[in-house]
Design a protein around this motif. Structure first.
Motif, PDB file in Angstrom:
ATOM      1  N   TYR A  14      -0.243   5.551   5.239  1.00  0.00           N
ATOM      2  CA  TYR A  14      -1.165   5.401   4.018  1.00  0.00           C
ATOM      3  C   TYR A  14      -2.597   4.340   4.487  1.00  0.00           C
ATOM      4  O   TYR A  14      -2.355   3.282   4.222  1.00  0.00           O
ATOM      5  CB  TYR A  14      -0.584   4.762   2.886  1.00  0.00           C
ATOM      6  N   ASP A  37      -7.080   5.897   1.971  1.00  0.00           N
ATOM      7  CA  ASP A  37      -5.957   6.527   0.971  1.00  0.00           C
ATOM      8  C   ASP A  37      -5.945   5.488  -0.143  1.00  0.00           C
ATOM      9  O   ASP A  37      -5.769   5.741  -1.196  1.00  0.00           O
ATOM     10  CB  ASP A  37      -4.864   7.086   1.514  1.00  0.00           C
ATOM     11  N   LEU A  38      -5.851   4.056   0.417  1.00  0.00           N
ATOM     12  CA  LEU A  38      -5.535   3.236  -0.308  1.00  0.00           C
ATOM     13  C   LEU A  38      -6.544   2.582  -1.165  1.00  0.00           C
ATOM     14  O   LEU A  38      -6.413   2.422  -2.410  1.00  0.00           O
ATOM     15  CB  LEU A  38      -5.153   1.793   0.722  1.00  0.00           C
ATOM     16  N   ALA A  54      -6.381   5.347  -4.167  1.00  0.00           N
ATOM     17  CA  ALA A  54      -5.320   4.845  -5.034  1.00  0.00           C
ATOM     18  C   ALA A  54      -5.787   3.574  -6.064  1.00  0.00           C
ATOM     19  O   ALA A  54      -5.437   3.579  -7.070  1.00  0.00           O
ATOM     20  CB  ALA A  54      -4.057   4.617  -4.151  1.00  0.00           C
ATOM     21  N   GLY A 102       0.674  -1.080  -0.032  1.00  0.00           N
ATOM     22  CA  GLY A 102      -0.021   0.018   0.013  1.00  0.00           C
ATOM     23  C   GLY A 102       0.791   1.423   0.099  1.00  0.00           C
ATOM     24  O   GLY A 102       0.546   2.073   0.678  1.00  0.00           O
ATOM     25  N   VAL A 110       0.778   4.481  -1.498  1.00  0.00           N
ATOM     26  CA  VAL A 110      -0.074   5.022  -2.209  1.00  0.00           C
ATOM     27  C   VAL A 110       0.628   5.696  -3.380  1.00  0.00           C
ATOM     28  O   VAL A 110      -0.001   5.617  -4.602  1.00  0.00           O
ATOM     29  CB  VAL A 110      -1.080   5.818  -1.336  1.00  0.00           C
TER      30      VAL A 110
END
Ligand code: SF4
Length: 356
Positions: free
Chosen positions: A232, A236-237, A240, A193, A195
């Motif tokens: 992250y 947020d992951l 993305a 992860g 990002v």
């Protein structure tokens, strides 16, 4: 060392030779790799001999064969002593290679043998590509019973976090696609992860598969297992992952290592189903391959089946993947751990090239 030389600069290795020799060497290195320079039959003997001792940028320190010959794991040692693990898994219609992108890893995931040893260094593009070329040569020249004679899939799921070494990994991917003529769809980059790296990889323009090693579906549990989650977090992951799918057109997969009493309960299944729906991901479940330094143990077969059923009930596409190489320490970092390596060995007297 040919693989450590940029393919477009191979003429430096062949100074004084006719220019067509560069194309011939490029062919042997990338399109039809061979285990030994002596097998490069259309090159003059003096050319073959000039790099016969250092065709490969590593030596074989250990080699293990498991699953009745269908799994082969190599522990390579680079010239500076860095350890590189590569696992070849054969199936009736597939040959999948799991490659490393770093020697060691700095991200310290609690259940991972590699993470428990810390970071040695990034692997160079040539060291990444040479793992692929070596396995291709092995399949073509030695082979596995009942398995295709060429690689069908490459996964960056060995030692290291590929997106923490993105520049070199991107160059390695370029060589696989442009020099080895591999389909981007046969390549999978796995990440815990990172990002910004996911966004950069998406913008590279190749329809490569992205696998997200999630392992936990809420930030508290995930940060305890995968410390980079603090930087992250899952939201947020998810953003993305969505960006990756929309940019490349490739579906993202979620990898979930099943750990007994840790992440195999219904609450996690429920939250994981939500994430999978939001990012339109397929979920792969795999039992933990326990490591000596970690407290976590694999979920039972029953718990894995129940977890998979709970995901299916919630409309998630899920696959329970088989664990390969239980008899040969095939989880990333395990062969290195078994060899007793806590730091790189001295380079003095190291033999470069495969010890076969
Ligand atoms: S699971 Fe991957 S990212 Fe985490 S420590 Fe192991 S190699 Fe590094």
């Amino acid at each position: 060392m040919p693989y450590l030389t940029h393919p477009e600069a191979l003429d430096h290795l062949l100074s004084g030779e006719p220019s067509y020799r560069v194309d011939q060497l490029r062919q042997w290195l990338y399109r039809t790799p061979v285990l030994s320079a002596s097998d490069m039959t259309n090159l003059p003997i003096h050319v073959r001999e000039s790099f016969s001792d250092h065709l490969w940028p590593f030596a074989i320190e250990d080699e293990q064969v498991g699953d009745a010959g269908k799994t082969r794991k190599w522990l390579f040692t680079a010239a500076d002593g860095a350890a590189i693990e590569t696992v070849l898994m054969g199936y009736p219609k597939r040959a999948t290679l799991c490659i490393s992108s770093q020697a060691g890893c700095a991200l310290a995931c609690t259940f991972c043998a590699t993470g428990q040893f810390g970071f040695e260094r990034h692997l160079e593009p040539g060291e990444i590509v040479a793992q692929v070329a070596y396995a291709q040569a092995f399949l073509r020249q030695i082979g596995m019973p009942g398995v295709p004679d060429h690689l069908t899939n490459i996964v960056f799921m060995g030692m290291g976090e590929p997106l923490a070494n993105l520049k070199r990994v991107t160059e390695a991917l370029r060589r696989m696609i442009e020099e080895m003529k591999m389909s981007p769809r046969s390549l999978t980059v796995s990440t815990v992860g990172i990002v910004p790296g996911i966004r950069q990889l998406a913008n590279a323009g190749w329809p490569i598969n992205l696998a997200i090693s999630l392992h936990a579906a809420d930030d508290e549990l995930r940060t305890s297992l995968v410390p980079i989650n603090k930087r992250y977090p899952i939201a947020d992951l998810e953003e993305a992952a969505t960006f990756y799918r929309e940019t490349t057109g490739r579906r993202v997969s979620v990898e979930w290592t099943m750990m007994d009493g840790v992440n195999d309960n219904l609450d996690q299944a429920d939250k994981l189903a939500g994430i999978a729906h939001r990012i339109l991901a397929h979920v792969n479940l795999i039992a933990l391959n326990p490591t000596p330094l970690s407290e976590e143990r694999a979920s039972t077969k029953l718990h894995i089946e129940q977890f998979a059923a709970a995901l299916k009930q919630r409309g998630v596409n899920v696959t329970v993947r088989d664990t390969r190489g239980k008899d040969i320490d095939a989880a990333c970092g395990q062969l290195r751990a078994r060899s007793g390596r806590t730091k790189p060995p001295p380079t003095v007297g190291l033999t470069i090239g495969p010890r076969r």
